[in-house]
Motif scaffolding. Structure first.
Motif, PDB file in Angstrom:
ATOM      1  N   GLY A  44       0.960  -1.083   0.130  1.00 32.72           N
ATOM      2  CA  GLY A  44       0.033  -0.099  -0.120  1.00 32.72           C
ATOM      3  C   GLY A  44       0.774   1.221  -0.021  1.00 32.72           C
ATOM      4  N   LYS A  45       0.065   2.498  -0.546  1.00 34.64           N
ATOM      5  CA  LYS A  45       0.990   3.766  -0.350  1.00 34.64           C
ATOM      6  C   LYS A  45       1.200   4.254   0.911  1.00 34.64           C
ATOM      7  N   ARG A  46       0.185   3.807   2.002  1.00 37.29           N
ATOM      8  CA  ARG A  46       0.531   4.356   3.214  1.00 37.29           C
ATOM      9  C   ARG A  46      -0.105   5.645   3.493  1.00 37.29           C
ATOM     10  N   ILE A  47      -1.057   6.216   2.603  1.00 36.69           N
ATOM     11  CA  ILE A  47      -1.413   7.607   2.593  1.00 36.69           C
ATOM     12  C   ILE A  47      -2.066   8.173   3.863  1.00 36.69           C
ATOM     13  N   ARG A  48      -2.739   7.068   4.559  1.00 36.45           N
ATOM     14  CA  ARG A  48      -3.362   7.575   5.921  1.00 36.45           C
ATOM     15  C   ARG A  48      -2.310   7.838   6.834  1.00 36.45           C
ATOM     16  N   PRO A  49      -1.310   6.770   7.209  1.00 42.15           N
ATOM     17  CA  PRO A  49      -0.501   6.954   8.217  1.00 42.15           C
ATOM     18  C   PRO A  49       0.476   8.313   7.902  1.00 42.15           C
ATOM     19  N   ILE A  76      -6.878  -0.503   9.950  1.00 39.28           N
ATOM     20  CA  ILE A  76      -8.360  -0.227   9.544  1.00 39.28           C
ATOM     21  C   ILE A  76      -8.588  -0.287   8.055  1.00 39.28           C
ATOM     22  N   HIS A  77      -7.636   0.640   7.383  1.00 34.45           N
ATOM     23  CA  HIS A  77      -7.919   0.570   6.083  1.00 34.45           C
ATOM     24  C   HIS A  77      -7.431  -0.691   5.457  1.00 34.45           C
ATOM     25  N   THR A  78      -6.352  -1.405   5.786  1.00 36.12           N
ATOM     26  CA  THR A  78      -6.240  -2.889   5.093  1.00 36.12           C
ATOM     27  C   THR A  78      -7.542  -3.873   5.344  1.00 36.12           C
ATOM     28  N   ILE A  82      -9.699  -5.936   2.626  1.00 34.85           N
ATOM     29  CA  ILE A  82      -9.654  -7.375   2.535  1.00 34.85           C
ATOM     30  C   ILE A  82     -11.289  -7.720   2.566  1.00 34.85           C
ATOM     31  N   HIS A  83     -12.060  -7.007   3.337  1.00 38.11           N
ATOM     32  CA  HIS A  83     -13.653  -7.353   3.486  1.00 38.11           C
ATOM     33  C   HIS A  83     -14.174  -6.821   2.022  1.00 38.11           C
ATOM     34  N   ASP A  84     -13.728  -5.553   1.604  1.00 35.02           N
ATOM     35  CA  ASP A  84     -14.264  -5.113   0.393  1.00 35.02           C
ATOM     36  C   ASP A  84     -14.197  -5.989  -0.716  1.00 35.02           C
ATOM     37  N   ASP A  85     -13.075  -6.820  -0.920  1.00 26.32           N
ATOM     38  CA  ASP A  85     -12.869  -7.633  -1.876  1.00 26.32           C
ATOM     39  C   ASP A  85     -13.566  -8.906  -2.034  1.00 26.32           C
ATOM     40  N   ARG A  95      -5.652  -6.989  -5.734  1.00 25.90           N
ATOM     41  CA  ARG A  95      -5.502  -6.041  -4.808  1.00 25.90           C
ATOM     42  C   ARG A  95      -4.063  -5.829  -4.318  1.00 25.90           C
ATOM     43  N   ARG A  96      -3.688  -4.528  -4.471  1.00 30.07           N
ATOM     44  CA  ARG A  96      -2.250  -4.141  -4.261  1.00 30.07           C
ATOM     45  C   ARG A  96      -1.408  -4.778  -4.986  1.00 30.07           C
ATOM     46  N   GLY A  97      -1.627  -5.243  -6.433  1.00 29.52           N
ATOM     47  CA  GLY A  97      -0.945  -5.993  -7.310  1.00 29.52           C
ATOM     48  C   GLY A  97      -0.799  -7.607  -7.088  1.00 29.52           C
ATOM     49  N   GLY A 155     -20.945   4.499   4.701  1.00 31.67           N
ATOM     50  CA  GLY A 155     -20.564   4.795   3.417  1.00 31.67           C
ATOM     51  C   GLY A 155     -20.523   3.620   2.692  1.00 31.67           C
ATOM     52  N   GLN A 156     -19.972   2.521   2.975  1.00 31.67           N
ATOM     53  CA  GLN A 156     -19.875   1.213   2.288  1.00 31.67           C
ATOM     54  C   GLN A 156     -21.360   0.609   2.236  1.00 31.67           C
ATOM     55  N   VAL A 157     -22.177   0.799   3.116  1.00 24.58           N
ATOM     56  CA  VAL A 157     -23.628   0.154   3.088  1.00 24.58           C
ATOM     57  C   VAL A 157     -24.242   1.006   2.128  1.00 24.58           C
ATOM     58  N   SER A 178     -18.456   9.662   3.126  1.00 25.04           N
ATOM     59  CA  SER A 178     -18.431   8.366   4.346  1.00 25.04           C
ATOM     60  C   SER A 178     -17.537   7.364   4.006  1.00 25.04           C
ATOM     61  N   LYS A 179     -17.426   6.814   2.954  1.00 25.73           N
ATOM     62  CA  LYS A 179     -16.707   5.495   2.538  1.00 25.73           C
ATOM     63  C   LYS A 179     -15.553   5.906   2.550  1.00 25.73           C
ATOM     64  N   THR A 180     -14.768   6.930   1.927  1.00 25.34           N
ATOM     65  CA  THR A 180     -13.451   7.095   1.854  1.00 25.34           C
ATOM     66  C   THR A 180     -12.951   8.388   2.397  1.00 25.34           C
ATOM     67  N   ALA A 181     -13.612   9.598   2.159  1.00 27.27           N
ATOM     68  CA  ALA A 181     -13.168  10.630   3.015  1.00 27.27           C
ATOM     69  C   ALA A 181     -12.967  10.679   4.313  1.00 27.27           C
ATOM     70  N   ALA A 215     -12.051  14.487  -2.779  1.00 32.81           N
ATOM     71  CA  ALA A 215     -11.362  14.689  -3.749  1.00 32.81           C
ATOM     72  C   ALA A 215     -10.691  13.277  -4.268  1.00 32.81           C
ATOM     73  N   PHE A 216     -10.145  12.490  -3.080  1.00 31.37           N
ATOM     74  CA  PHE A 216      -9.368  11.445  -3.490  1.00 31.37           C
ATOM     75  C   PHE A 216     -10.122  10.294  -3.892  1.00 31.37           C
ATOM     76  N   GLN A 217     -11.451  10.306  -3.663  1.00 33.43           N
ATOM     77  CA  GLN A 217     -12.290   9.178  -4.113  1.00 33.43           C
ATOM     78  C   GLN A 217     -12.854   9.564  -5.448  1.00 33.43           C
ATOM     79  N   VAL A 218     -13.085  11.059  -5.621  1.00 33.23           N
ATOM     80  CA  VAL A 218     -13.305  11.245  -7.105  1.00 33.23           C
ATOM     81  C   VAL A 218     -12.368  11.022  -8.015  1.00 33.23           C
TER      82      VAL A 218
HETATM   83  C1  GRG Z   1     -17.537  -5.020   7.297  1.00 32.31           C
HETATM   84  C2  GRG Z   1     -18.006  -6.991   5.733  1.00 32.31           C
HETATM   85  C3  GRG Z   1     -17.468  -5.467   5.807  1.00 32.31           C
HETATM   86  C4  GRG Z   1     -16.778  -4.855   4.892  1.00 32.31           C
HETATM   87  C5  GRG Z   1     -16.202  -3.335   5.259  1.00 32.31           C
HETATM   88  C6  GRG Z   1     -16.030  -0.421   5.004  1.00 32.31           C
HETATM   89  C7  GRG Z   1     -15.508  -1.511   4.015  1.00 32.31           C
HETATM   90  C8  GRG Z   1     -15.948  -3.003   3.804  1.00 32.31           C
HETATM   91  C9  GRG Z   1     -14.812  -1.034   2.938  1.00 32.31           C
HETATM   92  C10 GRG Z   1     -14.508   0.305   3.054  1.00 32.31           C
HETATM   93  C11 GRG Z   1     -14.691   0.865   1.536  1.00 32.31           C
HETATM   94  C12 GRG Z   1     -13.608   1.105   0.871  1.00 32.31           C
HETATM   95  C13 GRG Z   1     -12.583  -0.170   0.207  1.00 32.31           C
HETATM   96  C14 GRG Z   1     -13.249   2.321   0.239  1.00 32.31           C
HETATM   97  C15 GRG Z   1     -12.106   2.478  -0.712  1.00 32.31           C
HETATM   98  C16 GRG Z   1     -11.252   3.494  -0.519  1.00 32.31           C
HETATM   99  C17 GRG Z   1     -10.161   3.693  -1.591  1.00 32.31           C
HETATM  100  C18 GRG Z   1     -10.156   4.574  -2.342  1.00 32.31           C
HETATM  101  C19 GRG Z   1      -9.240   2.725  -1.200  1.00 32.31           C
HETATM  102  C20 GRG Z   1      -7.712   2.707  -2.159  1.00 32.31           C
HETATM  103  O1  GRG Z   1      -6.929   3.327  -0.990  1.00 32.31           O
HETATM  104  P1  GRG Z   1      -5.575   3.465  -1.377  1.00 32.31           P
HETATM  105  O2  GRG Z   1      -5.429   3.985  -2.917  1.00 32.31           O
HETATM  106  O3  GRG Z   1      -4.827   2.216  -1.468  1.00 32.31           O
HETATM  107  O4  GRG Z   1      -4.835   4.268  -0.421  1.00 32.31           O
HETATM  108  P2  GRG Z   1      -3.494   1.495  -0.820  1.00 32.31           P
HETATM  109  O5  GRG Z   1      -3.613   0.123  -1.454  1.00 32.31           O
HETATM  110  O6  GRG Z   1      -2.407   2.254  -1.627  1.00 32.31           O
HETATM  111  O7  GRG Z   1      -3.334   1.491   0.630  1.00 32.31           O
END
Ligand code: GRG
Length: 293
Positions: A44-49, A76-78, A82-85, A95-97, A155-157, A178-181, A215-218
């Protein structure tokens, strides 16, 4: 797009802390620790940390607590990736190549690896080297950012429920904010609080985080249309295939680019009172909008 000059040093500091905080692969039960490490270290790019660390740096030189909070945010992001996939959500193979967690470890272990990472995030925060009153605020901010009320899970819901249906602009805005920002904003707010920022600065940075996270999610939506799977490290074109609610689907590519640029300039305006003190956050914000992966 050029990476900010300090990005690599921050990235290395985060990698080293993630390595220390995650249980060893040899710790029983080994399978879940292998699965957790597999996805965290998949690249991952580690943008949030990095956002958390650089926001804290505006207010303090003692960055250990912000690095630990940043690792919690990456856990949390990871977990969310995992769950999103999973087949029940996006059903993705890449995911992440790399092959997604459930493709390597099976669905049951992927669910548990996500649960393990979410739990480890809050253990990490509880033990972080942040002054206790600030630490409680950081825990609350990050929990809310990852939660159901205007947070990542909420946001994911909405995203799942909007799939395949026509959405209006305000629903799309709610999903993206909500989902990303929310987690990006939470990373910045956590950094500010752990660094001891005055309340007025925390609130200004919260606005910056909301706008740049949106903006990141757009941009993420635009890249899903414009880039290849190889460049993104995940399956490109998936949004259209799954009839996801996205900015290009609702507004087209050109207007989506203009919206991202407008959100970026509104975000940068929030940093003006911080002058040169916010130079690194400014560079990060520009990188987040200009990135190609
Ligand atoms: C609880 C079953 C259950 C699922 C939860 C909440 C959720 C699933 C998913 C979150 C939504 C999600 C995956 C949003 C996408 C956000 C996004 C743009 C991710 C990519 O972020 P980067 O580009 O990725 O920072 P890297 O891989 O660089 O960390």
């Amino acid at each position: 797009m050029t990476l900010p000059s300090f990005f690599q040093a921050d990235h290395s500091a985060i990698e080293a802390a993630l390595e220390r905080l995650l249980p060893r692969e040899s710790a029983p039960p080994q399978t879940i620790h292998r699965a957790m490490r597999y996805s965290v270290f998949a690249g991952g790019k580690r943008i949030r940390p990095i956002l958390c660390l650089e926001t804290a740096r505006m207010f303090t030189e003692n960055l250990e607590g912000a690095i630990q909070a940043g690792c919690a945010l990456e856990f949390i992001h990871t977990y969310s990736l995992i769950h999103d996939d999973l087949p029940a959500l996006d059903n993705d193979d890449l995911r992440r190549g790399k092959p997604t967690n459930h493709k390597v470890f099976g669905e049951a272990m992927a669910i548990l690896a996500g649960d393990g990472l979410l739990t480890l995030a809050f253990e990490t925060l509880a033990n972080a080297r942040i002054e206790p009153a600030r630490r409680v605020r950081v825990v609350s901010e990050i929990a809310a950012a990852a939660g159901t009320i205007n947070g990542m899970v909420g946001g994911q819901v909405a995203d799942v429920e909007a799939s395949g249906k026509p959405v209006d602009g305000s629903t799309l805005e709610y999903i993206h904010r909500s989902k990303t920002a929310a987690l990006i904003r939470g990373s910045i707010v956590a950094g500010a609080i752990s660094g001891g920022a005055p309340d007025a600065d925390v609130e200004r940075l919260r606005k910056f985080g909301d706008l740049i996270g949106w903006a990141f999610q757009v941009v993420d939506d635009i890249l899903d249309v414009e880039e290849s799977s190889a460049a993104l490290g995940k399956t490109a074109g998936k949004d259209q295939e799954q009839q996801k609610a996205t900015y290009p689907a609702l507004y087209g590519l050109e207007k989506s680019r203009a919206i991202a640029a407008d959100l970026e300039s509104r975000a940068l305006r929030e940093l003006e009172p911080h002058r040169a003190g916010a130079d690194r956050l400014r560079e990060l914000a520009q990188f987040l909008v200009a990135r190609r992966s």
